[in-house]
Design a protein around this motif. Sequence first.
Motif, PDB file in Angstrom:
ATOM      1  N   LEU A 152      -0.787  16.560  58.217  1.00  0.00           N
ATOM      2  CA  LEU A 152      -1.018  16.393  56.768  1.00  0.00           C
ATOM      3  C   LEU A 152      -1.032  17.732  56.035  1.00  0.00           C
ATOM      4  N   LYS A 153      -1.565  18.760  56.689  1.00  0.00           N
ATOM      5  CA  LYS A 153      -1.727  20.037  55.968  1.00  0.00           C
ATOM      6  C   LYS A 153      -0.467  20.901  55.994  1.00  0.00           C
ATOM      7  N   LEU A 156       3.593  17.671  56.061  1.00  0.00           N
ATOM      8  CA  LEU A 156       3.741  16.808  54.879  1.00  0.00           C
ATOM      9  C   LEU A 156       4.037  17.599  53.595  1.00  0.00           C
ATOM     10  N   PRO A 157       3.241  18.633  53.245  1.00  0.00           N
ATOM     11  CA  PRO A 157       3.554  19.322  51.979  1.00  0.00           C
ATOM     12  C   PRO A 157       4.881  20.066  52.002  1.00  0.00           C
ATOM     13  N   TYR A 170       3.120  15.783  46.658  1.00  0.00           N
ATOM     14  CA  TYR A 170       2.809  15.727  48.086  1.00  0.00           C
ATOM     15  C   TYR A 170       1.501  16.444  48.417  1.00  0.00           C
ATOM     16  N   LYS A 171       1.043  17.290  47.502  1.00  0.00           N
ATOM     17  CA  LYS A 171      -0.328  17.842  47.628  1.00  0.00           C
ATOM     18  C   LYS A 171      -1.324  16.720  47.369  1.00  0.00           C
ATOM     19  N   GLN A 174      -1.551  14.359  50.330  1.00  0.00           N
ATOM     20  CA  GLN A 174      -2.384  14.925  51.389  1.00  0.00           C
ATOM     21  C   GLN A 174      -3.874  14.747  51.056  1.00  0.00           C
ATOM     22  N   SER A 175      -4.283  15.133  49.829  1.00  0.00           N
ATOM     23  CA  SER A 175      -5.721  15.085  49.520  1.00  0.00           C
ATOM     24  C   SER A 175      -6.203  13.644  49.389  1.00  0.00           C
TER      25      SER A 175
END
Length: 215
Positions: A152-153, A156-157, A170-171, A174-175
Amino acid sequence: MFDEIATTYDSLNHILSFGLDKKWRRKFIKNLPEQKYGTIADIASGTGDLLVKLQILNASKYYALDPAENMLDIAKDKVPNAEFIVCTAESIPLPDSSCDLVTVSFGIRNFADLNTSFAEIHRILKPNGIISIMEFSQPEFFLFRFGFIIHLKLFLPIVGRIISKNKSAYKYLQSSIFDFAKNVDVFKLLENNNLKKINEKRMLFGAVRIYVGRK
Ligand SMILES: C[S@@+](CC[C@H](N)C(=O)[O-])C[C@H]1O[C@@H](n2cnc3c(N)ncnc32)[C@H](O)[C@@H]1O
């Protein structure tokens, strides 16, 4: 935001999940209680990939609900038999007790108000109607949780930004996954809204879970 990423949403889904999203949707259908589903409402339907799989249930009526029109426009080509409604889960323009099955895949973490949305889901379900939800969660075993966090960190971004050209989307993705996985107990939400727990299915070591309840 989802309107902006609509055109790249499907391909990114397949890349970011290494194609597993298709398998998860198949499992979602297999996990539904065996009964007749006449009317199905798919909330946060997006580009309609779950709705495509729901066709196997041969319902007489399908609703695709989502606030992002561009996402629904893509779904229209895939499931022309559905009725498309631009709305949020917090305010659903369907009559009381009108649905046999309500589905939400990777949508509830976006709901602005979870309690209002679940009160709406309860309202539109028929007595004994089924609610089935699929969402990301945290794997319990620390090694898998670590892998999930790295995915995810980092992955993904970076991949999200390159393909969708939208850094903030995409941030947010993730959050929203982290916040939801840490803070929300889905069965508690169901219980608070008079929906009884039927079963939970864990996939990918608990990174994705399916929660099923009945009105
Ligand atoms: C990650 S996508 C999931 C789409 C689809 N269900 C799937 O499985 O691919 C999340 C969807 O939630 C929708 N959404 C955002 N806020 C919402 C809300 N308040 N009520 C209902 N849907 C919402 C977005 O427009 C988006 O299409």
